[in-house]
Write a protein that holds these residues in place. Structure first.
Motif, PDB file in Angstrom:
ATOM      1  N   ARG A  37      26.722  21.986 -14.569  1.00  0.00           N
ATOM      2  CA  ARG A  37      27.631  22.338 -15.662  1.00  0.00           C
ATOM      3  C   ARG A  37      28.995  22.853 -15.216  1.00  0.00           C
ATOM      4  O   ARG A  37      30.036  22.374 -15.695  1.00  0.00           O
TER       5      ARG A  37
ATOM      6  N   ASN B 184      23.220  31.419  -8.324  1.00  0.00           N
ATOM      7  CA  ASN B 184      21.978  31.391  -7.535  1.00  0.00           C
ATOM      8  C   ASN B 184      22.217  30.905  -6.110  1.00  0.00           C
ATOM      9  O   ASN B 184      23.353  30.711  -5.689  1.00  0.00           O
TER      10      ASN B 184
ATOM     11  N   TRP C 138      19.588  20.165 -15.672  1.00  0.00           N
ATOM     12  CA  TRP C 138      19.002  19.902 -14.337  1.00  0.00           C
ATOM     13  C   TRP C 138      17.786  18.991 -14.411  1.00  0.00           C
ATOM     14  O   TRP C 138      17.628  18.076 -13.619  1.00  0.00           O
TER      15      TRP C 138
HETATM   16  P1  4NP Z   1      23.673  24.124 -13.129  1.00  0.00           P
HETATM   17  O1  4NP Z   1      22.251  23.382 -13.074  1.00  0.00           O
HETATM   18  O2  4NP Z   1      23.357  25.603 -13.226  1.00  0.00           O
HETATM   19  O3  4NP Z   1      24.305  23.599 -14.357  1.00  0.00           O
HETATM   20  O4  4NP Z   1      24.399  23.750 -11.857  1.00  0.00           O
HETATM   21  C1  4NP Z   1      21.254  23.686 -12.123  1.00  0.00           C
HETATM   22  C2  4NP Z   1      21.404  23.341 -10.802  1.00  0.00           C
HETATM   23  C3  4NP Z   1      20.399  23.620  -9.875  1.00  0.00           C
HETATM   24  C4  4NP Z   1      19.250  24.232 -10.304  1.00  0.00           C
HETATM   25  C5  4NP Z   1      19.103  24.592 -11.637  1.00  0.00           C
HETATM   26  C6  4NP Z   1      20.113  24.324 -12.549  1.00  0.00           C
HETATM   27  N1  4NP Z   1      18.187  24.492  -9.381  1.00  0.00           N
HETATM   28  O5  4NP Z   1      17.132  24.957  -9.829  1.00  0.00           O
HETATM   29  O6  4NP Z   1      18.357  24.252  -8.201  1.00  0.00           O
END
Ligand code: 4NP
Length: 157
Positions: free
Chosen positions: A9, A36, A121
């Motif tokens: 995102r 994270n 994801w």
């Molecule tokens: P983002 O999506 O927060 O929109 O970049 C994700 C990317 C990786 C992970 C989860 C959500 N993951 O669990 O690695």
């Protein structure tokens, strides 16, 4: 622009806002980060790259990075995608937390509702399209709102 991994995102949000800002002739510094431990340096999710490319935006060079406590001082505004990001940012910036600076991105479209940009994801192309459209709507509002504010400030000088 802040999400969890900085792969789906927020790189999209960074690319969309940069594109609108450039077209509006504004000079804003825009960046994105994740709260994270997703491997720093990796490129955006292929589906985020694909949907951006459909709209003429290249986000392929972005390298994901972690949100740091210094970011809250560095930037005038921090946009988060969901509640988890909001709480993570508050934890990371516990000593420098600024309620006014940190906002749910979709509050620009739906003020005070704390609506989320859903995590795509585990989703398919349709989920990335929905994410694109939500972010695009919010970025349109941001550019109009702050560009007008900038113009008013310049006029007052
Ligand atoms: P983002 O999506 O927060 O929109 O970049 C994700 C990317 C990786 C992970 C989860 C959500 N993951 O669990 O690695």
């Amino acid at each position: 622009m802040v999400c969890l991994g900085n792969v789906c995102r927020s790189p999209l949000a960074e690319g969309i806002l940069k594109d609108k800002v450039k077209k509006a002739g504004l000079k804003w510094y825009i960046d994105s980060a994740g709260t994270n431990g997703y491997q720093p340096g990796c490129p955006p999710h292929q589906s985020s790259q694909n949907i951006a490319k459909n709209y003429g935006i290249d986000i392929g060079k972005h390298q994901c990075r972690h949100f740091t406590k210094e970011d809250i001082d560095e930037f005038d505004k921090i946009y988060v995608m969901d509640d988890e990001n909001y709480n993570d940012v508050r934890k990371i910036c516990s000593h420098t937390w600024s309620e006014e600076k940190v906002e749910f991105l979709l509050n620009e479209v739906y003020p005070g509702e704390n609506r989320i940009v859903p995590d795509p994801w585990f989703g398919g192309e349709d989920d990335f399209t929905e994410v694109y459209e939500l972010i695009d709507k919010a970025c349109e509002v941001i550019v109009k709102k702050y560009a007008l504010a900038d113009a008013a400030k310049t006029e007052a000088l």
